[in-house]
Design an enzyme around this catalytic site. Structure first.
Site, PDB file in Angstrom:
ATOM      1  N   GLY A   2       5.008   8.572 -10.224  1.00  0.00           N
ATOM      2  CA  GLY A   2       4.232   8.877  -8.963  1.00  0.00           C
ATOM      3  C   GLY A   2       2.830   9.176  -9.372  1.00  0.00           C
ATOM      4  CE1 TYR A  60       4.759  -1.034  -1.328  1.00  0.00           C
ATOM      5  CE2 TYR A  60       2.428  -0.933  -1.874  1.00  0.00           C
ATOM      6  CZ  TYR A  60       3.907  -0.937  -2.273  1.00  0.00           C
ATOM      7  OH  TYR A  60       4.217  -1.018  -3.782  1.00  0.00           O
ATOM      8  CB  CYS A  99       2.221 -20.971   5.116  1.00  0.00           C
ATOM      9  SG  CYS A  99       1.675 -22.497   4.407  1.00  0.00           S
ATOM     10  CD  GLU A 100       4.197 -15.216   6.180  1.00  0.00           C
ATOM     11  OE1 GLU A 100       3.983 -14.355   6.961  1.00  0.00           O
ATOM     12  OE2 GLU A 100       5.225 -15.906   6.496  1.00  0.00           O
ATOM     13  CE1 TYR A 158       6.836  -0.304  -9.271  1.00  0.00           C
ATOM     14  CE2 TYR A 158       4.541   0.896  -9.215  1.00  0.00           C
ATOM     15  CZ  TYR A 158       5.814   0.921  -9.420  1.00  0.00           C
ATOM     16  OH  TYR A 158       6.537   1.967  -9.886  1.00  0.00           O
TER      17      TYR A 158
HETATM   18  C1  LIG Z   1       9.348   4.340  -9.135  1.00  0.00           C
HETATM   19  C2  LIG Z   1       9.684   5.329  -9.969  1.00  0.00           C
HETATM   20  C3  LIG Z   1       9.202   5.976 -10.876  1.00  0.00           C
HETATM   21  C4  LIG Z   1       7.732   5.366 -11.148  1.00  0.00           C
HETATM   22  O1  LIG Z   1       6.841   5.724 -10.208  1.00  0.00           O
HETATM   23  P1  LIG Z   1       5.399   5.219 -10.393  1.00  0.00           P
HETATM   24  O2  LIG Z   1       4.545   5.730  -9.103  1.00  0.00           O
HETATM   25  O3  LIG Z   1       5.176   3.719 -10.660  1.00  0.00           O
HETATM   26  O4  LIG Z   1       4.777   6.200 -11.435  1.00  0.00           O
HETATM   27  C5  LIG Z   1       9.728   6.815 -11.632  1.00  0.00           C
HETATM   28  N1  LIG Z   1      10.827   7.400 -11.343  1.00  0.00           N
HETATM   29  C6  LIG Z   1      11.698   6.874 -10.545  1.00  0.00           C
HETATM   30  C7  LIG Z   1      13.022   7.439 -10.188  1.00  0.00           C
HETATM   31  C8  LIG Z   1      11.329   5.795  -9.484  1.00  0.00           C
HETATM   32  O5  LIG Z   1      11.911   5.443  -8.552  1.00  0.00           O
END
Ligand SMILES: *Cc1c(COP(=O)(O)O)cnc(C)c1O
Length: 440
Positions: A248, A334, A361-362, A390
């Site tokens: 994250g 998002y 087409c959106e 992603y």
């Molecule tokens: C998505 C996810 C990650 C990676 O998240 P990032 O934002 O790409 O770093 C790590 N662990 C779990 C369990 C996840 O679902």
């Protein structure tokens, strides 16, 4: 506009990545084209490896494959000494086919199937991040039948209050993931792991969300999880030797984003884990982190060819490119924001603000609502930066567009790592029932 990794503007004012001219790449491989900067991927891996003290054994860095996974990517990740998170049989199959060491694979997911658990046990993967009781019972039975011990980490929903940190999306109680901490489910899960055959308890996991810019939620998660570790030890005797705090870590997409450095994340997390473990009289667990976006996001970009341009005077100027939500759903999904650069006009200052739209087409098929660019013309090669995470993994064949190719650039050479889908690929899974085969 930030030039990422090895991106440069050369003397002719043209964009290069990994020593390769982007216009040449577009000519050679076609557009849309995902371009991955190998030196930048490796640099990001090394930042994590070094900052978290992997060599000294304090931590492990496990790349979250869902951000971008191909066999070539598996090879790079393995060669940098990182482990790999997978969340499906398909990701696991990709990793195993690439020769990724099974012991360094972690298996995540809130609904792992019978077939997937069998596949993972047969491969002898390193860790099962167990999400719920049904999975735990099934895994226990399957492992015991095979005379195996599945090494288990429990996914916990820590219930970190979301009101102060609205970006925390997966740590809150109302989540489909994991064992809830505050209501006692997490403790019950630890007790059950101890009772069941075929399972070996290794530790705890939480993942509090994605694209997080602050240090505090990680520090808070570490403390909350160690308190749970202490309670589990007191109640069951089980020792949390591994504490997995998920991924994250935020990255730069636009100048609104102010990510911390990897070093800052590492110092905060390792420091707090040590401090809390001492305070609770626990052995300091090995820290695991699971970066996805922060490894691959900034190291990838997408090159498009500009097609039609529609100007609505006083309203907006739409610049359409030859891809869109099919190769990057994030803006539509998002509201994700990106920056762009025109490869063949990379040294020119921005003179207009345009909306970069796709060809699907959106009306929601937008890549960038407000891109500041030099004057844009049909035929320009427009590059959207930081699309490495992603993008490809969430791509689709909407409107029967084939998925783009991906190239890996490094030191002046470019290698295809994903082939472009052609019309035959689009028809590959179509089946024509005999009664429809002979039109009257
Ligand atoms: C998505 C996810 C990650 C990676 O998240 P990032 O934002 O790409 O770093 C790590 N662990 C779990 C369990 C996840 O679902």
């Amino acid at each position: 506009m930030r030039l990422q990794g090895t991106m440069q503007v050369n003397e002719e004012g043209r964009l290069t990545i990994g020593g390769c001219g982007v216009e040449q790449l577009a000519r050679q491989f076609g557009t849309p084209l995902y371009i991955f900067d190998e030196a930048h991927i490796r640099e990001n891996c090394r930042q994590f490896y070094q900052s978290f003290g992997v060599a000294a054994g304090y931590s492990r860095v496990i790349y979250a494959g869902k951000a971008f996974l191909t066999t070539a990517m598996c090879r790079i990740i393995a060669s940098e000494g990182l482990g790999l998170d997978v969340v499906s049989g398909g990701e696991l199959y990709t990793a195993l086919t690439a020769g990724f060491p099974a012991k360094d694979i972690f298996f995540h997911g809130n609904n792992k199937s019978y077939a997937e658990l069998c596949q993972a046990l047969e491969a002898g993967i390193g860790r099962f991040v167990v999400d719920n009781f049904a999975e735990m019972e099934l895994l226990s039975r399957l492992a015991a039948e095979r005379g195996q011990k599945a090494r288990v980490i429990l996914r916990i929903t820590p219930g970190i209050e979301a009101h102060t940190h609205k970006y925390i999306r997966t740590g809150q109680i109302d989540s489909k993931f994991g064992f809830t901490l505050p209501n006692g489910q997490a403790m019950a899960a630890a007790q059950r792991v101890k009772e069941l055959p075929g399972l070996e308890f290794k530790g705890l996991h939480c993942h509090i969300g994605s694209q997080i810019f602050e240090l505090e939620p990680y520090s808070q998660a570490a403390a909350t999880m160690l308190e749970l570790a202490a309670q589990i030890k007191a109640a069951t005797g089980l020792i949390t030797t591994e504490l997995d705090l998920g991924g994250g870590f935020g990255i730069y997409y636009t100048n609104e984003d102010r990510p911390c450095s990897i070093r800052e994340y590492a110092e905060t997390i390792l420091g707090r884990v040590k401090e809390e473990a001492r305070a609770l009289n626990l052995p300091v667990p090995q820290v695991i982190v699971e970066p996805g976006r922060s490894i691959i996001g900034p190291a990838g970009c997408t090159a498009y060819t500009v097609g039609t341009i529609k100007e609505i005077p006083g309203v907006r100027k739409y610049v359409a490119v030859d891809g869109g939500m099919t190769d990057n759903i994030r803006p539509a999904l998002y509201g994700a924001k990106y920056e762009a650069i025109i490869a063949n006009k990379a040294a020119r200052p921005p003179v207009e603000t345009v909306a970069v739209t796709g060809k699907c087409c959106e009306s929601g098929d937008m890549l960038i609502w407000e891109a500041k660019l030099p004057r844009v013309e049909a035929g320009d090669i427009l590059v959207v930066t930081a699309t490495g995470a992603y993008g490809y993994t969430m791509s689709s064949n909407y409107n029967r567009l084939g998925r783009p190719a991906a190239v890996l650039v490094y030191n002046g050479s470019a290698d295809l790592i994903i082939k472009r889908e052609d019309f035959n690929d689009l028809l590959r899974n179509d089946v024509l029932p005999p009664r429809l085969s002979n039109p009257e």
